[in-house]
Design an enzyme around this catalytic site. Structure first.
Site, short mmCIF file in Angstrom:
data_model
loop_
_atom_site.label_atom_id
_atom_site.label_comp_id
_atom_site.label_asym_id
_atom_site.label_seq_id
_atom_site.Cartn_x
_atom_site.Cartn_y
_atom_site.Cartn_z
N SER A 1 0.67 -1.00 -0.12
CA SER A 1 0.23 0.16 -0.31
C SER A 1 1.31 1.35 0.26
CB SER A 1 -0.65 -0.17 1.54
OG SER A 1 -0.80 0.23 2.47
N LYS A 2 0.01 2.12 -0.62
CA LYS A 2 0.98 3.66 -0.81
C LYS A 2 1.74 3.78 0.90
CE LYS A 2 -2.87 6.89 -0.14
NZ LYS A 2 -3.91 8.21 -0.77
N ARG A 3 0.91 3.14 2.22
CA ARG A 3 1.37 4.07 3.12
C ARG A 3 2.37 3.45 3.66
NH1 ARG A 3 -1.22 8.08 5.39
NH2 ARG A 3 -2.76 8.16 4.24
N ASP A 4 2.79 2.08 3.16
CA ASP A 4 3.83 1.09 3.82
C ASP A 4 5.41 2.04 2.97
OD1 ASP A 4 2.27 -1.54 3.67
OD2 ASP A 4 2.15 -1.84 2.30
N GLY A 5 5.26 2.72 2.11
CA GLY A 5 6.41 3.32 1.90
C GLY A 5 6.23 4.67 2.81
#
Ligand code: GLU
Length: 502
Positions: free
Chosen positions: A261-265
């Site tokens: 997910s974009k949050r993982d980045g």
């Protein structure tokens, strides 16, 4: 064989993430492998989810990656417009066409009425679905008489157009990556095709456009696999030949299960977007590979290998090689685990492949270098010495700051290790020798070696404090090479400074 035409059809709802780039890349590789066309279509019918700047971001990102559409909102093409919001008249035409068949009907239920029905079902412990079982009991052109329908239309009652899902048909479907699977239509609902504002939903617009734009292959993310039965039935209802389908598996988090997910980045400190994207609502910046210093070729190479392995397990593949080799049948069915460390490795490999001169040109464009005056021949030497230890162009500066500026402090541990009572005297004596020496690396190496021998000192006793004086810590390339690059005056000054401070 039909002309191969493949489209990438993103919705401008935010930044294009890694998964989206990979879909676009596979679309492109497949099209180019078959000598076909790659089309970019912007699916912007969902105005509620529209994000300012997203469309430009998508187009700029594809351009940076070298995934260049043959047809798009920017370059136009024979099937323009390529933005769904500008194709309303086309959808209107096909809306009328499908309403003439028995495959679609008008539904007048208000959201409140549907909510009430949903609650009734919930109370019975069931889940409501607008489908073959319930449609008879709801407010639509199947349950109502023709006169009743006409009355509602005359009164301008809002309605949606729904697809009439056939009853109890088993569909046999074929996906290029996943193979054969079947679905019974009783498990599917009567999806809305046209909303009450007259705009098509994703499903209708997508199928109409793929037909109109003569798309031969639909290659997209697996989140759209559940829509495939409906899409196939829509083609059938319109009497159109359906394209072939390939659904790509997910890109997974670096560790554990689940979709990247974009949050993982943000959480783990690596980019998941091709370029920086500033969220216009929150002002938040989603970090991109471009700004992190990645070469587009390295980023694209890495992305391509998330789910596809070229022949002989080759890892470094150019766009041309990928186009030549790409085969959807070899795309993996299982999800691909993303490894941010591997991304760095790819960049390093691409850095190694560049000539020193190319790297020099790139380095000069990096911010800190813009204010430093340094001759090209010197910079070229720095590049050649430092590139082996760099993953990014900017590493050459960051890891070699001592080439550009004097040390401002000395690493404490290094001082303890390298500096003894006699060191000041040793370096003082050495300075005199250096002053008289030529300043190429070979001559300097010889002078230092001879000096150590004459003073019966181990080489480390001379080299280590010398390195400390020049660099400020015990790292960097060979000391004579550093001295050669910074020059005589600067070398002697740095030695004098170190003697004074330690
Ligand atoms: N607009 C859809 C998306 O954003 C396209 C899905 C498809 O390729 O059919 O993913």
């Amino acid at each position: 064989m039909k002309k191969v035409r493949v489209r990438f059809a993103p919705s401008p709802t935010g930044a294009l993430h890694l998964g989206g780039v990979r879909t676009a890349l596979y679309d492109y590789l497949f099209a180019k492998h078959h000598g076909g066309e790659f089309v970019l279509r912007i699916e912007d019918t969902d105005t509620a989810r529209y994000v300012e700047g997203a469309e430009d971001y998508i187009m700029n990102s594809l351009e940076w990656c070298g995934i260049i559409p043959d047809e798009s909102p920017r370059v136009g093409g024979p099937y323009a417009p390529y933005r769904q919001s500008e194709r309303r008249d086309i959808y209107d035409r096909y809306k009328n066409q499908i309403l003439k068949t028995e495959h679609a009907y008008l539904a007048f239920d208000t959201p409140e009425e549907l909510d009430a029905v949903r609650k009734e079902f919930e109370a019975k412990g069931e889940v409501f679905s607008y489908n073959y079982k319930t449609r008879q009991h709801l407010k639509n052109s199947i349950s109502l008489s023709e006169q009743e329908v006409q009355k509602l239309l005359n009164a301008d009652t809002p309605y949606v157009v729904r697809f009439k899902m056939p009853v109890d048909r088993t569909l046999h479907l074929q996906d290029i990556i996943r193979g054969h699977f079947s679905v019974n239509t009783n498990t599917l609902d009567d999806k809305v095709l046209i909303k009450n504002d007259g705009m098509p939903t994703y499903h209708f617009a997508n199928v109409v456009d793929d037909f109109e734009m003569k798309i031969s292959h639909v290659i997209r993310g697996e989140e759209w696999l559940p829509s495939m039965p409906l899409h196939i039935l829509l083609y059938e209802a319109m009497n159109w030949e359906a394209p072939e389908f390939a659904h790509l598996s997910l890109i997974l988090k670096p560790e554990g299960k689940g979709k990247l997910s974009k949050r993982d980045g943000a959480k783990f400190g690596f980019p998941v977007f091709p370029m920086n994207f500033k969220d216009p609502e929150t002002g938040e910046i989603w970090k991109g590979y471009k700004e992190a210093g990645y070469f587009p070729e390295a980023f694209v190479n890495m992305t391509a290998l998330l789910g596809w392995t070229p022949a002989n397990d080759k890892e470094i593949v150019s766009m041309e090689e990928m186009i030549a080799e790409f085969d959807l049948h070899k795309v993996h069915k299982a999800g691909a685990r993303f490894d941010p460390q591997k991304a760095k490795w790819f960049n390093q490999e691409y850095l190694k492949m560049k000539s020193d001169q190319e790297i020099l040109n790139l380095l000069k464009n990096e911010d800190p270098l813009k204010n430093i005056r340094i001759a090209d021949d010197k910079l070229l030497k720095i590049v050649s010495l430092m590139k082996e230890r760099a993953s990014f162009v900017i590493d050459i500066y960051n890891e070699g700051k001592f080439f550009f500026e004097k040390p401002t402090s000395y690493d404490e541990k290094a001082v303890k290790k390298a500096w003894t009572e006699s060191t000041s005297k040793v370096l003082g004596d050495l300075s005199a020798k250096l002053e008289a020496s030529k300043f190429d690396s070979e001559s300097l190496r010889e002078v230092i070696h001879r000096f150590a021998e004459e003073h019966a000192l181990g080489l480390g006793k001379v080299m280590m404090p010398l390195r400390l004086a020049l660099v400020g810590e015990l790292k960097g390339p060979d000391v004579p090479d550093i001295m050669n690059i910074i020059g005589k005056e600067e070398t002697l000054e740095r030695i004098a400074n170190a003697i004074r401070s330690n």
